[in-house]
Design an enzyme around this catalytic site. Structure first.
Site, mmCIF file in Angstrom:
data_model
loop_
_atom_site.group_PDB
_atom_site.id
_atom_site.type_symbol
_atom_site.label_atom_id
_atom_site.label_comp_id
_atom_site.label_asym_id
_atom_site.label_seq_id
_atom_site.Cartn_x
_atom_site.Cartn_y
_atom_site.Cartn_z
ATOM 1 N N THR A 398 30.147 -34.731 -33.628
ATOM 2 C CA THR A 398 28.922 -34.704 -32.854
ATOM 3 C C THR A 398 28.007 -35.680 -33.554
ATOM 4 O O THR A 398 28.311 -36.128 -34.651
ATOM 5 C CB THR A 398 28.354 -33.256 -32.886
ATOM 6 N N THR A 416 27.649 -34.971 -27.978
ATOM 7 C CA THR A 416 28.982 -34.909 -28.572
ATOM 8 C C THR A 416 30.085 -35.126 -27.547
ATOM 9 O O THR A 416 29.874 -34.974 -26.334
ATOM 10 C CB THR A 416 29.184 -33.529 -29.232
ATOM 11 N N LEU A 417 31.270 -35.464 -28.064
ATOM 12 C CA LEU A 417 32.515 -35.413 -27.306
ATOM 13 C C LEU A 417 33.355 -34.211 -27.742
ATOM 14 O O LEU A 417 34.439 -34.009 -27.239
ATOM 15 C CB LEU A 417 33.326 -36.694 -27.539
ATOM 16 N N ASN A 418 32.877 -33.449 -28.681
ATOM 17 C CA ASN A 418 33.514 -32.334 -29.364
ATOM 18 C C ASN A 418 34.231 -32.849 -30.603
ATOM 19 O O ASN A 418 33.592 -33.072 -31.623
ATOM 20 C CB ASN A 418 34.442 -31.518 -28.465
ATOM 21 N N ASP A 440 35.516 -25.453 -26.336
ATOM 22 C CA ASP A 440 34.386 -24.667 -26.834
ATOM 23 C C ASP A 440 34.219 -23.350 -26.088
ATOM 24 O O ASP A 440 33.425 -22.497 -26.490
ATOM 25 C CB ASP A 440 33.085 -25.478 -26.746
ATOM 26 N N SER A 469 27.756 -23.687 -27.501
ATOM 27 C CA SER A 469 27.672 -24.774 -28.476
ATOM 28 C C SER A 469 26.967 -24.288 -29.730
ATOM 29 O O SER A 469 26.202 -23.324 -29.706
ATOM 30 C CB SER A 469 26.891 -25.946 -27.867
ATOM 31 N N SER A 470 27.218 -24.992 -30.834
ATOM 32 C CA SER A 470 26.479 -24.745 -32.080
ATOM 33 C C SER A 470 25.373 -25.767 -32.297
ATOM 34 O O SER A 470 24.661 -25.698 -33.306
ATOM 35 C CB SER A 470 27.438 -24.783 -33.273
#
Length: 593
Positions: A398, A416-418, A440, A469-470
């Site tokens: 990210t 992000t793209l993860n 996710d 998400s975080s």
């Protein structure tokens, strides 16, 4: 013998290097720093000194994109203009995480006092199903969940960035996007960090002919530092967006290319999914820590809720007296983290689909109850710690960037793209990578995702739902004005990195550069072990181990360490902007003017 002209050239080159490494503070600027605290923060008595500017600041994980943002500020744009320009530029210069094929969150505070949480997180395609990543034995198929076209959610970045620009920016779209288009067309000189990322991802990128063509050299080798990466297909896509706005991505030729990529290769995203995508404005989650207002992202990000929850738990402890890197401080941090992540696994999800008890989780009385349950002599066991019962009220690659302008606007953006380079697959003809954000979701209750996080039914896969998400873009307010902006990449570690950045500034009185450079720790309930960075004293770790904390070790008995996050932060102190780009990434930069 050197000629005098040669010697002069060498001296000028040396001075240029020094000036690039240590921001110069002209006498006029020093005279304006009348606040004694500001003077202290920009003095040279600290181990780490932030970049300093008078008019605005950008801190980002990639220096070319940071310069793009600073140039927009200098040209009269506001923080939102600069942030959008950085976002599109990083899609070119930092493709392992910067993107137009992913999604994220933008937190905005405006000079007039308004606070906006813009959710442009990806959504599950309409054809997504609850058990789509389970094999015939009912186990999670990790490759399908992470490294297939089916792992891609409907991208939100383009819609989110343009929404922010159109509603809160001041500059026209073509001017904001021109730098990104130019960089894609003319090429970027590959820095060491990107060359390293290409080298690590080479085999995965080789699996897709499009990705290999876009991000590897013709013979299949990764680009080396100093070589030029040109991205003509991406430039064409960016130009279409510049000319047509969001419709240039979510409808027409680009949308057709995405849908074709999906249909040919087992993906789920359709043209209807793309056309239906919309970013969402949400009310930020807020808290108070020692008199400072904490403003952060609400669900479907879990970041803001749990940063505030942990700050609430720790507010009742005199951490400053214990010391920033003492075993006693780390003990309390770990136990606060353990309890917050246990709650995350049970309660957090997309608020459009499930009821998330935000008010209860961020309630100070609830935090006090959790604090009472912490044994100050011995470590808890995560198996014995389950989600609490918050009161009812009366959600690894990210990148984060921060922007402040002189007018009082501020932006914290994390997208992000993860995983690094997402799924590894690109949209043929369009020049950009697909995300793998479907991982996710909780593919199966209790099964860990790529970052070891577990989830429950609140984060189960459903069509059009946004995965948990975080990400935790956060703005700290002091006396009603932005004081500190921070955020980080790092998957499950994002929340604890942001927590420690805030504590280092607000509790331990570090300047923003010192706060960013300080060593970090992490615990996420499950698995039940403490992750640490180099720099945490072995003596401290042995004290924690003696209390029962589990610290992974190498075969030779030494403690294991890993890098935790890459925070890019800005602090406003008196008349000055203090920027800190995380030294954990050599390509990052804080640039002001």
């Amino acid at each position: 013998m050197l000629t005098s002209i040669s010697a002069l050239r060498l001296l000028c080159a040396a001075l240029a290097v020094v000036s690039a490494l240590v921001p110069f503070t002209p006498p006029a600027l020093a005279q304006k720093a009348t606040d004694p605290a500001a003077d202290a923060l920009i003095g040279f008595d600290a181990r780490f000194v932030p970049a300093v500017a008078e008019n605005g600041m950008v801190s980002a994980q990639e220096k070319v994109a940071a310069q793009v943002g600073a140039d927009i500020l200098k040209a009269g744009g506001n923080a939102i203009d600069a942030a959008v320009a950085v976002g599109f530029a990083m899609a070119v210069t930092h493709p392992q995480a910067g993107n137009i094929g992913g999604g994220g969150f933008m937190l905005i505070t405006l000079a007039d006092g308004r606070k906006i949480a813009l959710d442009y997180r990806e959504t599950a395609p309409a054809a997504a199903t609850r058990d789509m990543f389970l094999d015939n034995r009912g186990a999670v198929d990790r490759d399908k969940a992470r490294y297939s076209r089916a792992s891609a959610g409907v991208p939100g970045t383009v819609a989110g960035l343009l929404y922010a620009l159109e509603k809160y920016g001041t500059m026209p779209r073509d001017k904001i996007m021109a730098p990104a288009i130019r960089l894609a067309e003319e090429g970027v000189v590959v820095p060491y960090g990107l060359a390293f990322a290409f080298s690590r991802a080479r085999d995965r990128l080789k699996n897709d002919p499009s990705s290999a063509r876009y991000f590897l050299k013709p013979e299949g080798e990764p680009y080396r530092m100093g070589e030029v990466l040109r991205q003509p297909d991406l430039a064409k896509t960016l130009r279409t967006i510049s000319e047509r706005g969001a419709a240039g991505f979510y409808e027409g030729e680009v949308a057709e290319l995405i849908a074709t990529e999906m249909k040919k290769n087992g993906g789920l995203i359709t043209e209807d999914d793309l056309k239906a995508y919309k970013p969402v404005e949400r009310e930020p989650v807020r808290g108070i820590y020692n008199g400072y207002e904490i403003v952060s992202m609400p669900p479907p990000s879990s970041g803001g809720v749990h940063v505030i929850q942990m700050l609430n738990i720790l507010e009742g402890v005199d951490l400053k007296a214990l010391g920033s890197e003492s075993a006693d401080t780390y003990h309390r941090l770990i136990e606060a983290m353990r309890r917050a992540y246990a709650d995350r696994a049970k309660y957090l999800g997309d608020p459009d689909f499930v009821t998330v008890p935000v008010a209860g989780l961020t309630n100070k009385a609830y935090a006090a109850e959790l604090r009472k349950g912490i044994d100050l002599e011995r470590a808890a066991r995560s198996a014995d710690v389950s989600a609490g019962k918050p009161p009812a009220p009366e959600g690894e690659q990210t990148t984060h960037f921060s922007v402040m302008d002189k007018a009082g606007n501020a932006v914290a953006n994390t997208y992000t793209l993860n995983l690094a380079f997402g799924s590894g697959y690109s949209v043929d003809g369009a020049g950009f990578l697909l995300n793998n954000e479907m991982d996710d979701f909780s593919a199966k209750a209790g099964a860990p995702n790529a970052f070891g996080l577990t989830g429950d039914e609140a984060n189960a896969i459903e069509p059009k739902k946004r995965p948990l998400s975080s990400m935790a873009p956060t703005i700290v307010m002091k006396d009603g004005a932005p004081y500190l902006i921070t955020g980080s990449p790092g998957g499950s570690t994002i929340i604890t990195v942001v927590l420690q950045e805030i504590l280092n500034v607000l509790t331990f009185d570090m300047n923003v550069a010192e706060a960013t450079a300080a060593p970090r720790i992490h615990h996420q309930w499950m698995p039940d072990n403490v992750i640490t960075e180099r720099g945490v004293s072995d003596d401290t770790l042995r004290l924690l181990e003696a209390r029962g904390f589990i610290l992974p070790k190498n075969a030779d008995g030494t403690f294991q360490h890993r890098v935790l996050g890459r925070a890019n932060s800005i602090m406003k102190k008196g008349p000055l902007f203090l920027g800190a780009a995380d030294l954990r990434d050599g390509d990052s930069a804080a640039i002001g003017y």
